[in-house]
Write a protein that holds these residues in place. Structure first.
Motif, PDB file in Angstrom:
ATOM      1  N   GLN A 146     -23.741   7.083 -13.552  1.00 44.68           N
ATOM      2  CA  GLN A 146     -23.175   8.000 -12.555  1.00 44.68           C
ATOM      3  C   GLN A 146     -23.541   9.467 -12.728  1.00 44.68           C
ATOM      4  O   GLN A 146     -23.179  10.286 -11.908  1.00 44.68           O
ATOM      5  CB  GLN A 146     -21.657   7.851 -12.528  1.00 44.68           C
ATOM      6  CG  GLN A 146     -20.993   8.244 -13.815  1.00 44.68           C
ATOM      7  CD  GLN A 146     -19.973   7.218 -14.259  1.00 44.68           C
ATOM      8  OE1 GLN A 146     -20.185   6.025 -14.114  1.00 44.68           O
ATOM      9  NE2 GLN A 146     -18.869   7.664 -14.778  1.00 44.68           N
ATOM     10  N   GLN A 147     -24.262   9.798 -13.809  1.00 41.25           N
ATOM     11  CA  GLN A 147     -24.626  11.207 -13.962  1.00 41.25           C
ATOM     12  C   GLN A 147     -25.834  11.532 -13.082  1.00 41.25           C
ATOM     13  O   GLN A 147     -26.696  10.697 -12.864  1.00 41.25           O
ATOM     14  CB  GLN A 147     -24.965  11.513 -15.434  1.00 41.25           C
ATOM     15  CG  GLN A 147     -23.831  11.180 -16.382  1.00 41.25           C
ATOM     16  CD  GLN A 147     -23.988  11.861 -17.731  1.00 41.25           C
ATOM     17  OE1 GLN A 147     -24.037  13.075 -17.812  1.00 41.25           O
ATOM     18  NE2 GLN A 147     -24.046  11.070 -18.790  1.00 41.25           N
ATOM     19  N   MET A 148     -25.880  12.784 -12.616  1.00 39.63           N
ATOM     20  CA  MET A 148     -27.025  13.219 -11.815  1.00 39.63           C
ATOM     21  C   MET A 148     -28.087  13.763 -12.759  1.00 39.63           C
ATOM     22  O   MET A 148     -27.755  14.353 -13.785  1.00 39.63           O
ATOM     23  CB  MET A 148     -26.612  14.357 -10.885  1.00 39.63           C
ATOM     24  CG  MET A 148     -25.645  13.956  -9.811  1.00 39.63           C
ATOM     25  SD  MET A 148     -25.189  15.375  -8.768  1.00 39.63           S
ATOM     26  CE  MET A 148     -23.783  16.045  -9.651  1.00 39.63           C
ATOM     27  N   ASP A 149     -29.355  13.599 -12.381  1.00 42.30           N
ATOM     28  CA  ASP A 149     -30.369  14.330 -13.131  1.00 42.30           C
ATOM     29  C   ASP A 149     -30.476  15.732 -12.532  1.00 42.30           C
ATOM     30  O   ASP A 149     -29.776  16.052 -11.559  1.00 42.30           O
ATOM     31  CB  ASP A 149     -31.710  13.562 -13.180  1.00 42.30           C
ATOM     32  CG  ASP A 149     -32.375  13.435 -11.822  1.00 42.30           C
ATOM     33  OD1 ASP A 149     -32.040  14.234 -10.919  1.00 42.30           O
ATOM     34  OD2 ASP A 149     -33.234  12.545 -11.658  1.00 42.30           O
ATOM     35  N   ILE A 150     -31.370  16.548 -13.076  1.00 43.67           N
ATOM     36  CA  ILE A 150     -31.388  17.962 -12.663  1.00 43.67           C
ATOM     37  C   ILE A 150     -31.767  18.108 -11.184  1.00 43.67           C
ATOM     38  O   ILE A 150     -31.168  18.912 -10.460  1.00 43.67           O
ATOM     39  CB  ILE A 150     -32.373  18.779 -13.553  1.00 43.67           C
ATOM     40  CG1 ILE A 150     -32.040  18.585 -15.048  1.00 43.67           C
ATOM     41  CG2 ILE A 150     -32.400  20.258 -13.153  1.00 43.67           C
ATOM     42  CD1 ILE A 150     -30.858  19.316 -15.587  1.00 43.67           C
ATOM     43  N   SER A 151     -32.725  17.323 -10.734  1.00 44.19           N
ATOM     44  CA  SER A 151     -33.135  17.510  -9.336  1.00 44.19           C
ATOM     45  C   SER A 151     -32.038  16.993  -8.388  1.00 44.19           C
ATOM     46  O   SER A 151     -31.774  17.602  -7.351  1.00 44.19           O
ATOM     47  CB  SER A 151     -34.522  16.896  -9.102  1.00 44.19           C
ATOM     48  OG  SER A 151     -34.438  15.725  -8.376  1.00 44.19           O
ATOM     49  N   GLN A 152     -31.374  15.900  -8.781  1.00 47.92           N
ATOM     50  CA  GLN A 152     -30.241  15.425  -7.950  1.00 47.92           C
ATOM     51  C   GLN A 152     -29.119  16.463  -7.948  1.00 47.92           C
ATOM     52  O   GLN A 152     -28.455  16.677  -6.918  1.00 47.92           O
ATOM     53  CB  GLN A 152     -29.718  14.086  -8.490  1.00 47.92           C
ATOM     54  CG  GLN A 152     -30.641  12.925  -8.175  1.00 47.92           C
ATOM     55  CD  GLN A 152     -30.427  11.735  -9.104  1.00 47.92           C
ATOM     56  OE1 GLN A 152     -29.777  11.844 -10.161  1.00 47.92           O
ATOM     57  NE2 GLN A 152     -30.990  10.599  -8.732  1.00 47.92           N
ATOM     58  N   PHE A 153     -28.923  17.096  -9.081  1.00 46.15           N
ATOM     59  CA  PHE A 153     -27.897  18.143  -9.178  1.00 46.15           C
ATOM     60  C   PHE A 153     -28.230  19.307  -8.233  1.00 46.15           C
ATOM     61  O   PHE A 153     -27.368  19.803  -7.495  1.00 46.15           O
ATOM     62  CB  PHE A 153     -27.806  18.624 -10.632  1.00 46.15           C
ATOM     63  CG  PHE A 153     -27.167  19.967 -10.815  1.00 46.15           C
ATOM     64  CD1 PHE A 153     -25.795  20.148 -10.629  1.00 46.15           C
ATOM     65  CD2 PHE A 153     -27.937  21.071 -11.174  1.00 46.15           C
ATOM     66  CE1 PHE A 153     -25.213  21.401 -10.801  1.00 46.15           C
ATOM     67  CE2 PHE A 153     -27.363  22.324 -11.353  1.00 46.15           C
ATOM     68  CZ  PHE A 153     -25.996  22.485 -11.160  1.00 46.15           C
ATOM     69  N   ASN A 154     -29.508  19.713  -8.233  1.00 49.92           N
ATOM     70  CA  ASN A 154     -29.898  20.813  -7.341  1.00 49.92           C
ATOM     71  C   ASN A 154     -29.671  20.427  -5.876  1.00 49.92           C
ATOM     72  O   ASN A 154     -29.169  21.235  -5.086  1.00 49.92           O
ATOM     73  CB  ASN A 154     -31.372  21.181  -7.578  1.00 49.92           C
ATOM     74  CG  ASN A 154     -31.527  21.962  -8.878  1.00 49.92           C
ATOM     75  OD1 ASN A 154     -30.634  22.719  -9.269  1.00 49.92           O
ATOM     76  ND2 ASN A 154     -32.649  21.775  -9.558  1.00 49.92           N
ATOM     77  N   ASP A 155     -30.014  19.189  -5.531  1.00 49.00           N
ATOM     78  CA  ASP A 155     -29.789  18.728  -4.147  1.00 49.00           C
ATOM     79  C   ASP A 155     -28.301  18.690  -3.814  1.00 49.00           C
ATOM     80  O   ASP A 155     -27.887  19.029  -2.705  1.00 49.00           O
ATOM     81  CB  ASP A 155     -30.360  17.306  -3.956  1.00 49.00           C
ATOM     82  CG  ASP A 155     -31.882  17.301  -3.988  1.00 49.00           C
ATOM     83  OD1 ASP A 155     -32.484  18.392  -3.888  1.00 49.00           O
ATOM     84  OD2 ASP A 155     -32.460  16.200  -4.128  1.00 49.00           O
ATOM     85  N   PRO A 164     -30.448  10.727 -17.125  1.00 49.66           N
ATOM     86  CA  PRO A 164     -29.269   9.832 -17.154  1.00 49.66           C
ATOM     87  C   PRO A 164     -29.584   8.417 -17.660  1.00 49.66           C
ATOM     88  O   PRO A 164     -28.733   7.789 -18.284  1.00 49.66           O
ATOM     89  CB  PRO A 164     -28.809   9.792 -15.698  1.00 49.66           C
ATOM     90  CG  PRO A 164     -29.340  11.029 -15.086  1.00 49.66           C
ATOM     91  CD  PRO A 164     -30.613  11.362 -15.808  1.00 49.66           C
ATOM     92  N   ALA A 165     -30.799   7.953 -17.414  1.00 48.32           N
ATOM     93  CA  ALA A 165     -31.143   6.579 -17.806  1.00 48.32           C
ATOM     94  C   ALA A 165     -30.965   6.360 -19.310  1.00 48.32           C
ATOM     95  O   ALA A 165     -30.669   5.245 -19.746  1.00 48.32           O
ATOM     96  CB  ALA A 165     -32.564   6.256 -17.385  1.00 48.32           C
ATOM     97  N   VAL A 166     -31.152   7.417 -20.091  1.00 47.03           N
ATOM     98  CA  VAL A 166     -31.002   7.260 -21.541  1.00 47.03           C
ATOM     99  C   VAL A 166     -29.738   7.941 -22.084  1.00 47.03           C
ATOM    100  O   VAL A 166     -29.590   8.133 -23.297  1.00 47.03           O
ATOM    101  CB  VAL A 166     -32.258   7.774 -22.314  1.00 47.03           C
ATOM    102  CG1 VAL A 166     -33.480   6.963 -21.927  1.00 47.03           C
ATOM    103  CG2 VAL A 166     -32.489   9.262 -22.053  1.00 47.03           C
TER     104      VAL A 166
END
Ligand code: PEP
Ligand code: MN
Length: 357
Positions: free
Chosen positions: A335-344, A326-328
């Motif tokens: 506000q986007q989740m990265d993959i690990s945040q998405f899994n959580d 998301p940082a880039v």
């Protein structure tokens, strides 16, 4: 003194009852006129006739009320009487529960939205590359999620911001969807792009900024593609429902409504999530109701609590944005989740017993 008052009040009650009888008598005549007019195909409202009636009132008015006041009062009676000429069924919108009491279930290539099951729609804000979309889609697949969103035509506030890959973005979405057997949802902004986009996507999204783009609503109404209609930035529920009506009126009943936050004075969140819109829309319409937790909050830390609230209040699906880094990200980086945040995120909803699929 009090006897005199009682007598006057009794007279008033008498007059009220006479007025009541006369107004209803008038209503019955208007209904008969309505029947005659509908047989001969005449319009209900006749301004020339109404002007004539108002002139007669002016001519005969002996006071104490002045003519303007009386004409105003009579205009209201005229208007209410006109309403009597429409039956209740004709007054009800196609989207309304009055018209269709049972829930509409929208079928997205076998995934049913609106049947009581609750779904997750995820994917990047913007399609940036094949690799980016593929990485997010693989993570979704691993979680058993198939509803992939991604923007190819991006409605950006500034003309200097990334505008999306356009058709190339749609091609990427289609390729990934075919490779991983997913369902693609993507926004279309221009009525002229609808036909072309339908060859690539499974669901047409109409974004908040285009909720009242009536030409676009009519165009998607003429297709048989499911439509995800977002609530406008400052749209009332009534305006939102009427925008959906445009699509149904053109023959496409596969519409899903998406609450995505409205603009208020509050700046702690990007928009204010109107959570009560969910049960209101479900009561008043028969359409599935979705909640976009990403654009309503604009805050990654609020995605999970708002998603829980949305599922608990009865949303048929939740939409959230996921990006490999998301940082880039070229849009909505905060506000986007990265993959690990998405899994959580998915796991937490499952642990809370709110997401069962
Ligand atoms: C989106 O979902 O990509 C989007 C731009 O959202 P909205 O139209 O609700 O702002
Ligand atoms: Mn976004």
């Amino acid at each position: 003194m009090s006897d005199q008052l009682d007598a006057l009040r009794a007279q008033l009650d008498d007059v009220n009852l006479k007025l009541l009888e006369l107004i209803n008598e008038r209503g019955k005549i208007v209904q008969k006129i309505g029947e005659v007019k509908s047989k001969s195909g005449q319009k209900r409202f006749d301004p020339v006739r109404e002007r004539k009636m108002l002139d007669i009132i002016a001519e005969h008015n002996k006071g104490p009320f002045d003519t303007d006041t009386l004409q105003h009062l009579f205009k209201q009676i005229f208007q209410l009487s006109l309403g009597l000429q429409e039956d209740d069924n004709r007054k009800a919108l196609l989207v309304s529960r009055k018209k269709k009491p049972e829930d509409t279930i929208v079928d997205l290539k076998g995934i049913k939205i609106g049947n009581g099951e609750q779904h997750l729609i995820t994917g990047p804000c913007s399609v940036e590359s094949y690799e980016q979309v593929r990485e997010v889609a693989e993570a979704m697949k691993a979680q058993g999620l198939k509803l992939l969103r991604g923007g190819a035509f991006k409605p950006r506030t500034s003309p200097y911001d990334f505008q999306g890959l356009g058709k190339e973005g749609l091609e990427i979405l289609k390729r990934v969807a075919e490779e991983l057997d997913m369902v693609v949802i993507s926004e279309v902004m221009n009525p002229n792009d609808v036909e072309m986009a339908c060859e690539y996507i499974d669901v047409i999204q109409i974004g908040a900024r285009n909720m009242q783009n009536f030409d676009l609503l009519k165009e998607v109404g003429g297709t048989d593609k499911p439509v995800l209609l977002k609530r406008g930035l400052s749209a009332t529920i009534d305006e939102f429902v009427k925008a959906a009506e445009y699509i149904l009126a053109k023959g496409n009943g596969n519409v899903m409504l998406c609450e995505r936050g409205i603009r208020t004075y509050e700046r702690a969140t990007r928009n204010t999530l109107d959570i009560s819109a969910v049960p209101i829309l479900k009561q008043e319409t028969h359409l599935p109701v979705l909640v976009d937790v990403t654009h309503s909050t604009g805050r990654r830390d609020l995605l999970l609590p708002t998603a829980k609230a949305a599922f608990a209040i009865g949303a048929d699906a939740i939409m959230a944005e996921v990006h490999p880094d998301p940082a880039v990200a070229l849009s909505d980086s905060a506000q986007q989740m990265d993959i690990s945040q998405f899994n959580d995120f998915v796991q937490s909803l499952r642990d809370a017993g709110l997401y069962k699929l």
